[in-house]
Write an enzyme that holds these catalytic residues in place. Structure first.
Site, short mmCIF file in Angstrom:
data_model
loop_
_atom_site.label_atom_id
_atom_site.label_comp_id
_atom_site.label_asym_id
_atom_site.label_seq_id
_atom_site.Cartn_x
_atom_site.Cartn_y
_atom_site.Cartn_z
N GLU A 146 0.85 -1.06 0.12
CA GLU A 146 -0.08 0.16 0.12
C GLU A 146 0.92 1.32 0.02
O GLU A 146 1.88 1.36 0.64
CB GLU A 146 -0.77 0.01 1.17
CG GLU A 146 -2.33 0.39 0.93
CD GLU A 146 -3.05 -0.35 -0.03
OE1 GLU A 146 -3.29 0.19 -1.25
OE2 GLU A 146 -3.56 -1.43 0.53
N HIS A 147 0.48 2.23 -0.86
CA HIS A 147 1.29 3.36 -1.18
C HIS A 147 2.67 3.32 -1.69
O HIS A 147 3.54 4.11 -1.28
CB HIS A 147 1.28 4.19 0.28
CG HIS A 147 0.22 4.85 0.65
ND1 HIS A 147 -0.19 6.04 0.11
CD2 HIS A 147 -0.99 4.34 1.47
CE1 HIS A 147 -1.64 6.39 0.61
NE2 HIS A 147 -2.03 5.18 1.31
N THR A 148 2.80 1.97 -2.23
CA THR A 148 3.99 1.58 -3.02
C THR A 148 3.75 2.13 -4.36
O THR A 148 5.04 2.23 -4.84
CB THR A 148 4.44 0.24 -2.73
OG1 THR A 148 3.21 -0.42 -2.94
CG2 THR A 148 4.79 0.02 -1.30
N ASP A 149 3.00 2.04 -4.82
CA ASP A 149 2.71 2.19 -6.35
C ASP A 149 3.41 3.39 -6.95
O ASP A 149 4.16 3.51 -8.01
CB ASP A 149 1.41 2.05 -6.89
CG ASP A 149 0.36 2.81 -6.56
OD1 ASP A 149 0.53 3.73 -5.55
OD2 ASP A 149 -0.86 3.07 -7.18
N GLY A 190 -12.87 2.24 -1.84
CA GLY A 190 -11.49 1.88 -1.87
C GLY A 190 -11.19 0.51 -2.89
O GLY A 190 -10.34 -0.08 -2.92
N SER A 214 -14.03 1.49 -8.05
CA SER A 214 -15.13 1.79 -8.85
C SER A 214 -14.66 2.61 -10.12
O SER A 214 -15.23 2.24 -11.24
CB SER A 214 -16.27 2.00 -8.28
OG SER A 214 -16.30 3.52 -7.97
N SER A 215 -13.93 3.26 -9.75
CA SER A 215 -13.58 4.48 -11.14
C SER A 215 -12.68 3.65 -11.84
O SER A 215 -12.96 3.87 -13.29
CB SER A 215 -12.83 5.53 -10.53
OG SER A 215 -11.68 5.28 -9.87
N ASP A 227 -4.65 0.47 -9.69
CA ASP A 227 -6.23 0.34 -10.08
C ASP A 227 -6.05 -0.22 -11.65
O ASP A 227 -6.81 -1.30 -11.76
CB ASP A 227 -6.68 1.30 -9.76
CG ASP A 227 -6.60 1.76 -8.39
OD1 ASP A 227 -6.03 1.06 -7.59
OD2 ASP A 227 -7.25 2.81 -7.70
N TYR A 244 -3.37 12.31 0.57
CA TYR A 244 -2.82 11.54 -0.30
C TYR A 244 -1.53 12.36 -0.90
O TYR A 244 -0.43 12.02 -0.91
CB TYR A 244 -3.65 10.97 -1.50
CG TYR A 244 -3.06 10.23 -2.53
CD1 TYR A 244 -2.82 8.90 -2.25
CD2 TYR A 244 -2.69 10.86 -3.72
CE1 TYR A 244 -2.55 8.05 -3.42
CE2 TYR A 244 -2.20 9.99 -4.81
CZ TYR A 244 -2.09 8.60 -4.74
OH TYR A 244 -1.66 7.86 -5.65
P1 ADP Z 1 -13.24 4.32 -6.07
O1 ADP Z 1 -12.50 4.24 -4.88
O2 ADP Z 1 -14.62 3.35 -5.60
O3 ADP Z 1 -12.52 4.22 -7.23
P2 ADP Z 1 -13.55 7.09 -6.83
O4 ADP Z 1 -13.99 8.33 -6.07
O5 ADP Z 1 -12.34 7.03 -7.19
O6 ADP Z 1 -13.94 5.81 -5.94
O7 ADP Z 1 -14.75 6.90 -7.97
C1 ADP Z 1 -15.86 7.02 -7.69
C2 ADP Z 1 -16.58 7.76 -9.05
O8 ADP Z 1 -16.50 6.76 -10.38
C3 ADP Z 1 -18.26 7.96 -8.98
O9 ADP Z 1 -18.35 9.00 -8.08
C4 ADP Z 1 -18.52 8.16 -10.28
O10 ADP Z 1 -18.47 9.34 -10.84
C5 ADP Z 1 -17.73 7.05 -11.27
N1 ADP Z 1 -18.44 5.62 -11.01
C6 ADP Z 1 -18.30 4.65 -10.28
N2 ADP Z 1 -19.17 3.69 -10.42
C7 ADP Z 1 -20.21 4.01 -11.25
C8 ADP Z 1 -21.19 3.62 -11.87
N3 ADP Z 1 -21.66 2.42 -11.62
N4 ADP Z 1 -21.91 4.35 -12.76
C9 ADP Z 1 -21.37 5.60 -13.23
N5 ADP Z 1 -20.18 6.30 -12.81
C10 ADP Z 1 -19.60 5.45 -11.68
MG MG Z 2 -11.09 5.44 -7.73
#
Ligand code: ADP
Ligand code: MG
Length: 393
Positions: free
Chosen positions: A37-40, A136, A139-140, A184, A233
């Site tokens: 963690e925090h190595t990348d 975390g 999802s992004s 990621d 960060y």
């Molecule tokens: P994470 O740690 O989950 O990556 P982030 O803050 O980096 O959190 O990214 C979350 C953002 O990614 C959301 O606010 C949205 O803009 C986008 N996102 C994630 N999942 C979805 C989804 N299912 N549909 C649309 N946008 C999404």
């Molecule tokens: Mg993200």
């Protein structure tokens, strides 16, 4: 078939919205980092796995450059033209609708096209994901890679895992404006079923490492989120850069514990401790890979425990909730090790658990966290999945 699975949701919604079956389905997974963690961003090593939770897009390619995307989870629709995703300011684009989530797909279009990039065609699509947002689990990156995979279908460019990951990181760093390392996007692209993947964040080489079949990986969501992650960060990154400069190396990847101790008298105490985390964490990742290859799950778990302590005490990115859920996991039956995962300050922890004790573990860890924190944690038994691409039906 689970009708609530994002795969089914996007397929159904596509048919309802566009009046035909989609031509293709693509998916891109979230990830959990097992150690490193925090190595990348220090050119170091990480050992994540891609999750069996993913962002899915059902799509049909278009012959023009228009992208129509319905984000089912947000109940929002967006439209843009890839021709205008060439600069940050897309005013003048009649198709541009600004708004949070759409900046990810637009950033992907920009990053895929820029500097010797690809010629893109658009698509009509529907997006849904079961990667929890902001937990975390990245999802992004899942959304970015799913959009990239959709463009790959519509535009038929060669899919080079490291190149796509680098471009998706640029989309996130430069277009969306979130500083993040390469982990990621690279694990989302390079994931292998039933394997963790050792990533060398300097040369982006990847090595799949089999996970022990007798153990489960459990993700434990604290149900807490922290808003200040960005500034903390950036501060940690600056401290790591300061340490590398003081040690005369281009990145902390190139420093070892002896060099750090020798330089300690001239170092700010905080910078010293930040560097000690990164240097020891890089070593732990390589030891963890060795432990997995030796079939020594107990040793792997011990390294996860040590990683958490280093993140808590030296890097100071844990939180009360993360410490509580890690302690709850460690005290539960069958736990071989547990640590916070992701940038920190909230979000998730990850534990290595003997499968034979899994039901007891889940009950005991959830109950212990509830009584320690008053919160309802969410526990997810994770299976390592393949990286982003077209889904085979
Ligand atoms: P994470 O740690 O989950 O990556 P982030 O803050 O980096 O959190 O990214 C979350 C953002 O990614 C959301 O606010 C949205 O803009 C986008 N996102 C994630 N999942 C979805 C989804 N299912 N549909 C649309 N946008 C999404
Ligand atoms: Mg993200």
């Amino acid at each position: 078939m689970n009708p609530d699975h994002p795969r089914e949701r996007v397929s159904r919604a596509f048919a309802a919205e566009y009046g035909s079956e989609p031509a293709a389905l693509v998916r891109a997974p979230g990830r959990v980092n097992l150690i490193g963690e925090h190595t990348d961003y220090n050119d170091g090593f990480v050992l994540p796995m891609a999750l069996d939770r993913a962002a899915w897009i059902a799509l049909t390619p278009r012959t023009d450059g228009i992208v129509r995307l319905h984000a089912l989870d947000l109940e929002q629709r967006g439209v843009f033209d890839v021709a205008t995703a060439t600069r940050r300011d897309a005013r003048g684009d009649p198709h541009a609708e600004h708004g949070g989530w759409l900046e990810y797909p637009r950033g992907v279009a920009w990053a895929l096209q820029e500097s010797g990039g690809h010629v893109l065609r658009g698509f009509d699509g529907v997006l849904a994901s079961d990667v929890p947002r902001g937990a975390g689990l990245s999802s992004s990156a899942a959304v970015e890679l799913a959009v990239a995979a959709a463009f790959q279908v519509s535009s038929a460019f060669a899919w080079d895992v490291a190149d796509v990951a680098r471009r998706m990181q640029r989309a996130e760093n430069r277009w969306v404006g979130v500083a993040s390392g390469i982990m990621d996007q690279l694990i989302g692209a390079a994931g292998v079923a039933h394997h963790a993947v050792l990533i060398d964040c300097r040369d982006l080489s990847t090595r799949p490492v089999p996970l022990p079949p007798e153990c489960a990986i459990v993700v434990l969501d604290t149900a807490t989120r922290r808003g200040l992650v960005g500034s903390a960060y950036n501060e940690r990154r600056a401290q790591c850069e300061a340490a590398a400069r003081a040690l005369g190396v281009s990145a902390l990847r190139d420093a070892d514990g002896a060099a750090l101790e020798a330089a300690r008298p001239g170092l700010d105490e905080l910078v010293y401790r930040r560097a000690r985390h990164v240097i020891s964490e890089n070593r732990r990742v390589l030891e963890a890979v060795q432990a997995l290859e030796d079939g020594d799950s107990a040793r792997f778990g011990g390294l996860m425990d040590a990683s958490h302590e280093s993140l808590r005490l030296d890097f100071e990115v844990s939180s009360e909730a993360l410490d509580a859920i890690v302690a709850s996991a460690r005290a539960a039956p069958g736990c071989l090790g547990a640590r916070m995962t992701g940038a920190g300050f909230g979000g998730c922890a990850v534990a290595l658990v003997e499968r034979a004790s899994l039901p007891e573990f889940l009950t005991a860890a959830a109950a212990a966290y509830r009584s320690a924190s008053g919160r309802e944690g969410e526990l997810l038994v994770a299976t390592a999945a393949a990286g982003a691409g077209r889904a085979t039906s």
